[in-house]
Design a protein around this motif. Structure first.
Motif, PDB file in Angstrom:
ATOM      1  N   UNK A 156     -49.587 -10.440 -41.781  1.00  0.00           N
ATOM      2  CA  UNK A 156     -49.129 -10.609 -40.401  1.00  0.00           C
ATOM      3  C   UNK A 156     -50.216 -10.341 -39.372  1.00  0.00           C
ATOM      4  N   UNK A 157     -51.377  -9.805 -39.777  1.00  0.00           N
ATOM      5  CA  UNK A 157     -52.488  -9.615 -38.854  1.00  0.00           C
ATOM      6  C   UNK A 157     -53.158 -10.965 -38.619  1.00  0.00           C
ATOM      7  N   UNK A 158     -53.478 -11.244 -37.356  1.00  0.00           N
ATOM      8  CA  UNK A 158     -53.921 -12.580 -36.978  1.00  0.00           C
ATOM      9  C   UNK A 158     -55.106 -13.074 -37.799  1.00  0.00           C
ATOM     10  N   UNK A 159     -56.168 -12.278 -37.884  1.00  0.00           N
ATOM     11  CA  UNK A 159     -57.365 -12.753 -38.591  1.00  0.00           C
ATOM     12  C   UNK A 159     -57.077 -13.003 -40.074  1.00  0.00           C
ATOM     13  N   UNK A 160     -56.163 -12.217 -40.650  1.00  0.00           N
ATOM     14  CA  UNK A 160     -55.809 -12.414 -42.060  1.00  0.00           C
ATOM     15  C   UNK A 160     -55.009 -13.703 -42.243  1.00  0.00           C
ATOM     16  N   UNK A 161     -54.108 -13.981 -41.311  1.00  0.00           N
ATOM     17  CA  UNK A 161     -53.320 -15.212 -41.411  1.00  0.00           C
ATOM     18  C   UNK A 161     -54.212 -16.439 -41.282  1.00  0.00           C
ATOM     19  N   UNK A 162     -55.120 -16.422 -40.300  1.00  0.00           N
ATOM     20  CA  UNK A 162     -56.010 -17.559 -40.094  1.00  0.00           C
ATOM     21  C   UNK A 162     -56.910 -17.753 -41.316  1.00  0.00           C
ATOM     22  N   UNK A 163     -57.424 -16.651 -41.865  1.00  0.00           N
ATOM     23  CA  UNK A 163     -58.285 -16.744 -43.039  1.00  0.00           C
ATOM     24  C   UNK A 163     -57.530 -17.307 -44.241  1.00  0.00           C
ATOM     25  N   UNK A 164     -56.270 -16.884 -44.421  1.00  0.00           N
ATOM     26  CA  UNK A 164     -55.460 -17.384 -45.537  1.00  0.00           C
ATOM     27  C   UNK A 164     -55.193 -18.877 -45.394  1.00  0.00           C
ATOM     28  N   UNK A 165     -54.918 -19.339 -44.185  1.00  0.00           N
ATOM     29  CA  UNK A 165     -54.669 -20.766 -43.971  1.00  0.00           C
ATOM     30  C   UNK A 165     -55.907 -21.601 -44.308  1.00  0.00           C
ATOM     31  N   UNK A 166     -57.087 -21.038 -44.088  1.00  0.00           N
ATOM     32  CA  UNK A 166     -58.319 -21.784 -44.327  1.00  0.00           C
ATOM     33  C   UNK A 166     -58.768 -21.744 -45.783  1.00  0.00           C
ATOM     34  N   UNK A 167     -58.530 -20.633 -46.464  1.00  0.00           N
ATOM     35  CA  UNK A 167     -59.129 -20.429 -47.774  1.00  0.00           C
ATOM     36  C   UNK A 167     -58.176 -20.653 -48.942  1.00  0.00           C
ATOM     37  N   UNK A 168     -56.892 -20.379 -48.745  1.00  0.00           N
ATOM     38  CA  UNK A 168     -55.964 -20.444 -49.868  1.00  0.00           C
ATOM     39  C   UNK A 168     -55.559 -21.892 -50.168  1.00  0.00           C
ATOM     40  N   UNK A 169     -54.985 -22.084 -51.322  1.00  0.00           N
ATOM     41  CA  UNK A 169     -54.481 -23.399 -51.721  1.00  0.00           C
ATOM     42  C   UNK A 169     -52.953 -23.431 -51.759  1.00  0.00           C
ATOM     43  N   UNK A 170     -52.334 -22.269 -51.593  1.00  0.00           N
ATOM     44  CA  UNK A 170     -50.878 -22.159 -51.613  1.00  0.00           C
ATOM     45  C   UNK A 170     -50.462 -21.175 -50.530  1.00  0.00           C
ATOM     46  N   UNK A 171     -49.436 -21.559 -49.763  1.00  0.00           N
ATOM     47  CA  UNK A 171     -49.049 -20.729 -48.630  1.00  0.00           C
ATOM     48  C   UNK A 171     -47.536 -20.506 -48.610  1.00  0.00           C
ATOM     49  N   UNK A 172     -47.150 -19.277 -48.358  1.00  0.00           N
ATOM     50  CA  UNK A 172     -45.759 -18.990 -48.038  1.00  0.00           C
ATOM     51  C   UNK A 172     -45.717 -18.638 -46.547  1.00  0.00           C
ATOM     52  N   UNK A 173     -45.051 -19.474 -45.776  1.00  0.00           N
ATOM     53  CA  UNK A 173     -45.020 -19.326 -44.325  1.00  0.00           C
ATOM     54  C   UNK A 173     -43.684 -18.761 -43.876  1.00  0.00           C
ATOM     55  N   UNK A 174     -43.730 -17.703 -43.078  1.00  0.00           N
ATOM     56  CA  UNK A 174     -42.518 -17.181 -42.429  1.00  0.00           C
ATOM     57  C   UNK A 174     -42.483 -17.782 -41.031  1.00  0.00           C
ATOM     58  N   UNK A 175     -41.454 -18.566 -40.740  1.00  0.00           N
ATOM     59  CA  UNK A 175     -41.399 -19.367 -39.512  1.00  0.00           C
ATOM     60  C   UNK A 175     -40.187 -18.985 -38.672  1.00  0.00           C
ATOM     61  N   UNK A 176     -40.385 -18.915 -37.378  1.00  0.00           N
ATOM     62  CA  UNK A 176     -39.287 -18.672 -36.438  1.00  0.00           C
ATOM     63  C   UNK A 176     -39.233 -19.829 -35.446  1.00  0.00           C
ATOM     64  N   UNK A 177     -38.085 -20.490 -35.312  1.00  0.00           N
ATOM     65  CA  UNK A 177     -37.968 -21.526 -34.282  1.00  0.00           C
ATOM     66  C   UNK A 177     -37.991 -20.892 -32.899  1.00  0.00           C
ATOM     67  N   UNK A 178     -38.254 -21.684 -31.878  1.00  0.00           N
ATOM     68  CA  UNK A 178     -38.317 -21.100 -30.538  1.00  0.00           C
ATOM     69  C   UNK A 178     -36.938 -20.770 -29.982  1.00  0.00           C
ATOM     70  N   UNK A 179     -36.870 -19.678 -29.260  1.00  0.00           N
ATOM     71  CA  UNK A 179     -35.679 -19.329 -28.488  1.00  0.00           C
ATOM     72  C   UNK A 179     -36.041 -19.560 -27.024  1.00  0.00           C
ATOM     73  N   UNK A 180     -35.360 -20.486 -26.361  1.00  0.00           N
ATOM     74  CA  UNK A 180     -35.730 -20.866 -25.006  1.00  0.00           C
ATOM     75  C   UNK A 180     -34.604 -20.611 -24.017  1.00  0.00           C
ATOM     76  N   UNK A 181     -34.984 -20.286 -22.797  1.00  0.00           N
ATOM     77  CA  UNK A 181     -34.000 -20.169 -21.719  1.00  0.00           C
ATOM     78  C   UNK A 181     -34.688 -20.497 -20.396  1.00  0.00           C
ATOM     79  N   UNK A 182     -33.890 -20.965 -19.449  1.00  0.00           N
ATOM     80  CA  UNK A 182     -34.411 -21.349 -18.137  1.00  0.00           C
ATOM     81  C   UNK A 182     -34.253 -20.200 -17.151  1.00  0.00           C
TER      82      UNK A 182
END
Length: 259
Positions: A158-184
């Motif tokens: 969950x640390x930013x530099x670790x996430x970016x490094x994993x996206x660049x170097x790994x061949x398999x990814x498990x992504x935890x994703x949250x859709x946006x919550x929006x309000x006006x």
């Protein structure tokens, strides 16, 4: 000159290989300009976005327009003509979900354009041809990775530099994703400023709220009882008066919009 018969040895040069870096174009702005002359009290409507909370109660109540989740804490598999995706699952009591993607012979790139300007999450700004696009074609709507979604973890990191490094170097990814919550939010500008400390990624599509101090925004927050409807640090402004665009466009609208 070296003497005849002797080998001339040059000193060894140390070669430095460039390391992969994330290019950030980060700017800050404090919207403390008053309203345009002759236009006191002109309302400004902004669309605020943040990552949907893991716990439904943290966001006050679930969204009525949220599509039904296909499962709760159950891994499902899917495949397309080009790729087979190991699994995906929804997280119980939440709109968040996890997806497992891996490089394959025909699809090696995720195809994601990301904004990491808040230092905590990866905001999806564009989905191009690649693994994620193919994944979106075959999974239910509730677990698609779309522009506006936030990636919270990559391979349990969950640390930013670790996430970016994993996206660049790994061949398999498990992504935890949250859709946006929006309000006006509608802010009426009188003789005072909006009171928003803003920053942005020059290649992004939103303004990042760094802080709320005084002005119309703080007064608005004082009138709202639900925390989820306030303007908070790390929120993102994605529209101003119904118009989206680049960060520069949004800043100009915040300063100059008259109606």
């Amino acid at each position: 000159k070296p003497r005849r018969g002797l080998k001339h040895a040059r000193p060894a040069r140390r070669v430095r290989r460039p390391r992969a870096r994330v290019r950030l174009m980060f700017w800050t702005c404090c919207c403390d300009d008053g309203p345009a002359a002759g236009a006191p009290g002109v309302p400004t409507q902004v669309q605020v976005s943040r990552a949907f909370a893991a716990d439904a109660t943290a966001a006050n109540e679930p969204r009525e327009d949220s599509p039904p989740r296909p499962c709760d804490d159950t891994w499902l598999q899917c495949e397309s003509d080009l790729a087979r995706f190991d699994s995906f699952r929804s997280i119980s009591s939440s709109a968040q979900f996890e997806a497992i993607l891996a490089k394959q012979r025909l699809l090696k790139s995720l195809g994601l354009v990301l904004d990491n300007s808040d230092g905590q999450t990866l905001l999806v700004t564009e989905v191009r041809e690649g693994l994620v696009h193919e994944y979106n074609e075959v999974v239910p709507e509730a677990v698609r990775i779309l522009p506006g979604c936030f990636i919270l973890m990559v391979n349990n990191l969950h640390i930013m530099r670790d996430m970016v490094d994993a996206l660049r170097r790994e061949r398999r990814w498990m992504l935890r994703v949250a859709p946006p919550e929006e309000h006006s939010v509608t802010l009426k500008r009188g003789e005072e400023s909006l009171g928003l400390d803003l920053s942005y990624n020059a290649d992004g599509r939103c303004l990042l709220v760094q802080g709320v101090a005084g002005g119309t925004a703080e007064k608005y927050n004082e009138t709202v009882s639900k925390e989820g409807l306030k303007i908070l640090p790390l929120d993102r402004i994605v529209e101003v008066n119904g118009v989206s665009g680049t960060p520069i466009d949004l800043l100009r609208l915040l300063r100059d919009e008259q109606s």
